[in-house]
Design an enzyme around this catalytic site. Structure first.
Site, PDB file in Angstrom:
ATOM      1  N   GLU A  39     -10.541  -5.474   9.599  1.00 35.52           N
ATOM      2  CA  GLU A  39      -9.959  -4.358   8.844  1.00 35.52           C
ATOM      3  C   GLU A  39     -10.542  -4.400   7.433  1.00 35.52           C
ATOM      4  OE1 GLU A  39      -5.753  -4.837   7.881  1.00 35.52           O
ATOM      5  OE2 GLU A  39      -5.521  -2.659   8.008  1.00 35.52           O
ATOM      6  N   GLY A  70       2.506  -5.408   7.341  1.00 32.23           N
ATOM      7  CA  GLY A  70       1.521  -6.155   6.561  1.00 32.23           C
ATOM      8  C   GLY A  70       0.377  -6.589   7.447  1.00 32.23           C
ATOM      9  N   SER A  71      -0.275  -7.661   7.055  1.00 29.38           N
ATOM     10  CA  SER A  71      -1.500  -8.059   7.748  1.00 29.38           C
ATOM     11  C   SER A  71      -1.177  -8.798   9.053  1.00 29.38           C
ATOM     12  CB  SER A  71      -2.322  -8.965   6.828  1.00 29.38           C
ATOM     13  OG  SER A  71      -1.552 -10.093   6.494  1.00 29.38           O
ATOM     14  N   CYS A 101      -3.193   1.692   6.461  1.00 27.12           N
ATOM     15  CA  CYS A 101      -3.345   0.985   7.744  1.00 27.12           C
ATOM     16  C   CYS A 101      -4.086   1.821   8.778  1.00 27.12           C
ATOM     17  CB  CYS A 101      -1.995   0.530   8.272  1.00 27.12           C
ATOM     18  SG  CYS A 101      -0.775   1.832   8.171  1.00 27.12           S
ATOM     19  N   GLU A 129       4.453  -4.159  12.080  1.00 27.66           N
ATOM     20  CA  GLU A 129       3.531  -3.036  11.877  1.00 27.66           C
ATOM     21  C   GLU A 129       2.326  -3.614  11.148  1.00 27.66           C
ATOM     22  OE1 GLU A 129       4.001   0.037  12.956  1.00 27.66           O
ATOM     23  OE2 GLU A 129       6.067  -0.168  13.613  1.00 27.66           O
ATOM     24  N   LEU A 130       1.227  -3.812  11.881  1.00 26.02           N
ATOM     25  CA  LEU A 130       0.108  -4.577  11.301  1.00 26.02           C
ATOM     26  C   LEU A 130      -1.122  -3.707  11.056  1.00 26.02           C
ATOM     27  CD1 LEU A 130       0.683  -7.734  13.545  1.00 26.02           C
ATOM     28  CD2 LEU A 130       1.769  -7.154  11.384  1.00 26.02           C
ATOM     29  N   ASN A 139       0.776  -1.241   0.000  1.00 25.75           N
ATOM     30  CA  ASN A 139       0.000   0.000   0.000  1.00 25.75           C
ATOM     31  C   ASN A 139       0.809   1.293   0.000  1.00 25.75           C
ATOM     32  OD1 ASN A 139       0.642  -0.487   2.686  1.00 25.75           O
ATOM     33  ND2 ASN A 139      -1.243   0.417   3.450  1.00 25.75           N
TER      34      ASN A 139
HETATM   35  P1  NAP Z   1       0.220  -9.018   3.514  1.00 27.58           P
HETATM   36  O1  NAP Z   1      -0.611  -9.840   2.627  1.00 27.58           O
HETATM   37  O2  NAP Z   1       0.366  -9.412   4.938  1.00 27.58           O
HETATM   38  O3  NAP Z   1       1.675  -8.965   2.829  1.00 27.58           O
HETATM   39  C1  NAP Z   1       2.715  -8.203   3.371  1.00 27.58           C
HETATM   40  C2  NAP Z   1       4.040  -8.803   2.934  1.00 27.58           C
HETATM   41  O4  NAP Z   1       4.200 -10.095   3.546  1.00 27.58           O
HETATM   42  C3  NAP Z   1       4.135  -9.039   1.436  1.00 27.58           C
HETATM   43  O5  NAP Z   1       5.441  -8.760   1.009  1.00 27.58           O
HETATM   44  C4  NAP Z   1       3.820 -10.522   1.325  1.00 27.58           C
HETATM   45  O6  NAP Z   1       4.310 -11.111   0.150  1.00 27.58           O
HETATM   46  C5  NAP Z   1       4.533 -11.041   2.547  1.00 27.58           C
HETATM   47  N1  NAP Z   1       4.114 -12.388   2.968  1.00 27.58           N
HETATM   48  C6  NAP Z   1       2.969 -13.061   2.647  1.00 27.58           C
HETATM   49  N2  NAP Z   1       2.969 -14.280   3.231  1.00 27.58           N
HETATM   50  C7  NAP Z   1       4.117 -14.367   3.941  1.00 27.58           C
HETATM   51  C8  NAP Z   1       4.685 -15.377   4.776  1.00 27.58           C
HETATM   52  N3  NAP Z   1       4.057 -16.531   4.990  1.00 27.58           N
HETATM   53  N4  NAP Z   1       5.886 -15.142   5.365  1.00 27.58           N
HETATM   54  C9  NAP Z   1       6.516 -13.966   5.171  1.00 27.58           C
HETATM   55  N5  NAP Z   1       6.035 -12.968   4.377  1.00 27.58           N
HETATM   56  C10 NAP Z   1       4.847 -13.173   3.783  1.00 27.58           C
HETATM   57  O7  NAP Z   1      -0.243  -7.480   3.525  1.00 27.58           O
HETATM   58  P2  NAP Z   1      -0.651  -6.547   2.293  1.00 27.58           P
HETATM   59  O8  NAP Z   1      -1.966  -6.997   1.762  1.00 27.58           O
HETATM   60  O9  NAP Z   1       0.494  -6.392   1.337  1.00 27.58           O
HETATM   61  O10 NAP Z   1      -0.803  -5.153   3.049  1.00 27.58           O
HETATM   62  C11 NAP Z   1      -1.947  -4.781   3.727  1.00 27.58           C
HETATM   63  C12 NAP Z   1      -1.799  -4.981   5.221  1.00 27.58           C
HETATM   64  O11 NAP Z   1      -0.674  -4.258   5.700  1.00 27.58           O
HETATM   65  C13 NAP Z   1      -2.984  -4.428   5.985  1.00 27.58           C
HETATM   66  O12 NAP Z   1      -3.315  -5.298   7.025  1.00 27.58           O
HETATM   67  C14 NAP Z   1      -2.440  -3.111   6.535  1.00 27.58           C
HETATM   68  O13 NAP Z   1      -3.101  -2.620   7.660  1.00 27.58           O
HETATM   69  C15 NAP Z   1      -1.043  -3.475   6.831  1.00 27.58           C
HETATM   70  N6  NAP Z   1      -0.233  -2.279   6.940  1.00 27.58           N
HETATM   71  C16 NAP Z   1       0.207  -1.884   8.177  1.00 27.58           C
HETATM   72  C17 NAP Z   1       0.957  -0.711   8.300  1.00 27.58           C
HETATM   73  C18 NAP Z   1       1.495  -0.246   9.625  1.00 27.58           C
HETATM   74  O14 NAP Z   1       2.424   0.561   9.629  1.00 27.58           O
HETATM   75  N7  NAP Z   1       0.967  -0.696  10.743  1.00 27.58           N
HETATM   76  C19 NAP Z   1       1.222   0.051   7.169  1.00 27.58           C
HETATM   77  C20 NAP Z   1       0.737  -0.394   5.937  1.00 27.58           C
HETATM   78  C21 NAP Z   1       0.025  -1.565   5.832  1.00 27.58           C
HETATM   79  P3  NAP Z   1       3.333 -11.355  -1.126  1.00 27.58           P
HETATM   80  O15 NAP Z   1       2.893 -10.012  -1.581  1.00 27.58           O
HETATM   81  O16 NAP Z   1       4.224 -12.044  -2.080  1.00 27.58           O
HETATM   82  O17 NAP Z   1       2.184 -12.202  -0.627  1.00 27.58           O
END
Ligand code: NAP
Length: 475
Positions: free
Chosen positions: A377, A229-230, A283, A249-250, A153
């Site tokens: 979320e 990420g999530s 997020c 950071e979730l 994002n």
């Molecule tokens: P995501 O699906 O959790 O993916 C994040 C990263 O993790 C991607 O690079 C993904 O790779 C990787 N990943 C997936 N499965 C994994 C595993 N088993 N082991 C290690 N890494 C793995 O999140 P997203 O959809 O990209 O982003 C949205 C989420 O991020 C939302 O929940 C949002 O709230 C959160 N977020 C939090 C913040 C904060 O600062 N708190 C800021 C921004 C976003 P792939 O893309 O190859 O699956």
């Protein structure tokens, strides 16, 4: 398709065994061919980072700062190109993408400054009997290879929040960007090479989260994992990381409270922006609004009117406010969640439908806390506005969440503001603004399922350094 990327390992562009097509979330056209790293290729990246470790550790602070300063000027020169990359791969409306690039530049500037002020403290050992005649101080040493895993994002700025402090603290990095947004990270690799970062200090490996991510999380040579990420993926990482330092950071379902006595005209535009910027895929996107009953009807009327002015369309069109969601699956998921809310008694007052991959900005009323659009979320242009009778009730509603990243409150009453600061269980309370407020040097992170640890360069540097104690015995 005219873009083809290779893995970036040890300062070289390396051919991978496998490639896949990257498509635009908006047009669904193929935009690039991207390497899909296997475990052996990730291993090469970790080896290369490990080799660069001593070079980075010994590099003086002024040189680390100079590399980051050169990166800042390269970013400034190529800022429009950077914004177009974000718009293309993430379907982020170009004006919002430009804002992200401006913030990315800020983040690297903060990192360049922070590189020069990493220090420990002196400890008064004679405060303890037996400590007399001893001099003690701490130093902060670079931690070692950083595994950085980033979401789609904010493909430039959230990468900057990991790469900036890692370089500032003298650490090499293996970066695994989200599969939907690899181009921003490869662009950064090009710039950092031009800025004079030693070979191996940044390695970019794209590929499946499971394969690349797992190798980074479980390899003993990686000292720290910094993940954004999530919650689902983050919790899995924490469970597998053993004794590695882990920063998570979730997600969140961020809320704002609007107290009685607040003038809706002064805050509506800001609340609408916080709810729908980048299609709500932020997020700290504003997902829940709790408005005092005295001004509820006025607030809702004005909010809906402002929402309906938003322009949907192509992310590359500067007039577009809202474009496609990151995937078709997310369009289906969010339509299902809206339907579930409708069936359980919520009112869809505007939106609630999709055009292609664009979910029309949606406002829901009378939503109960157990509906998915409230308690999960949404990560989409959906906001709920509920009526409350008191700020006490609003605090309870805000805290009734698995998440706790940031919360906002608009109030004219200083006692209510101070109560909110004390009672809201989140990483950051924002008084008289939406929870979506963030600048890049503030401590940022959550409680509960929103994560552990803090970013905001100075705080990330703490996570990426080890404290060492030195004691001189003068007796
Ligand atoms: P995501 O699906 O959790 O993916 C994040 C990263 O993790 C991607 O690079 C993904 O790779 C990787 N990943 C997936 N499965 C994994 C595993 N088993 N082991 C290690 N890494 C793995 O999140 P997203 O959809 O990209 O982003 C949205 C989420 O991020 C939302 O929940 C949002 O709230 C959160 N977020 C939090 C913040 C904060 O600062 N708190 C800021 C921004 C976003 P792939 O893309 O190859 O699956």
């Amino acid at each position: 398709m005219n873009i083809k990327k290779d893995l970036f390992i040890d300062g070289q562009w390396i051919k991978a065994n496998e490639y896949s097509h990257l498509t635009s979330p908006y047009s669904e056209e193929v935009i690039a061919s991207i390497p899909i790293a296997n475990e052996q290729e990730v291993n090469l990246a970790i080896e290369s980072a490990e080799r660069a470790r001593e070079t980075m550790k010994k590099m003086p602070a002024h040189e680390r700062a100079a590399i980051l300063e050169r990166l800042v000027s390269l970013f400034e020169k190529r800022s429009e190109e950077a914004a177009e990359i974000i718009a293309l791969e993430a379907a982020k409306p170009i004006t919002t993408a430009r804002d992200e690039v401006a913030r990315t530049i800020q983040t690297y500037k903060f990192a360049a400054e922070e590189a020069k002020r990493i220090h420990g403290e002196t400890i008064p050992l004679d405060a303890a009997p037996g400590g007399e005649g001893r001099v003690a101080y701490t130093v902060r040493e670079s931690i070692g290879v950083i595994g950085a895993i980033t979401p789609f994002n904010f493909p430039m700025n959230l990468v900057a929040h990991k790469v900036g402090p890692a370089i500032a603290a003298g650490n090499p990095i293996v970066l695994k960007p989200a599969s939907q947004t690899p181009l921003s990270s490869y662009f950064l690799a090009e710039l950092l090479q031009d800025a004079g970062l030693p070979s191996g200090a940044l390695n970019v490996v794209t590929g499946s989260g499971r394969v690349v991510g797992d190798k980074l999380v479980t390899d003993h040579r990686v000292a720290a994992i910094t993940f954004t990420g999530s919650p689902e993926v983050g919790i899995g990482i924490r469970n597998r990381a053993g004794l590695k330092r882990v920063t998570l950071e979730l997600g969140s379902n961020a809320a704002v409270i609007v107290d009685k006595g607040v003038d809706p005209d002064k805050i509506i535009t800001r609340c609408v922006k916080g709810s729908f910027a980048f299609q709500g895929q932020v997020c700290i996107s504003l997902q829940r609004i709790y408005v005092h009953e005295d001004i509820y009807d006025t607030f809702v009327g004005k909010f809906v009117k402002e929402t309906q002015k938003l322009k949907i369309g192509n992310p590359l069109d500067p007039k577009t406010d809202v474009s496609a969601l990151i995937s078709k699956g997310d369009v289906e998921r969010t339509l299902n969640w809206i339907e579930e809310a409708r069936q359980q008694g919520a009112e869809v007052i505007t939106g609630g439908i999709a055009e292609g991959n664009i979910l029309i900005p949606t406002v829901l009323l009378n939503v109960s806390a157990s509906m998915k659009v409230s308690c999960q979320e949404v990560f989409a242009p959906i906001v709920i506005i509920n009526k409350v009778q008191s700020t006490k009730e609003a605090f309870e509603q805000v805290n009734n969440s698995r998440y706790g990243l940031q919360a906002g409150i608009y109030t004219e009453n200083i006692h209510t503001a101070l109560d909110a600061a004390e009672k809201l269980h989140v990483g950051g309370v924002i008084i008289n603004d939406i929870p979506t407020f963030r600048v890049d040097n503030m401590p940022y992170g959550g409680v509960k399922e929103s994560g552990v640890g803090r970013e905001g360069i100075k705080y990330a540097v703490e996570e990426m350094t080890e404290m060492k104690l030195v004691v001189f015995n003068r007796n």
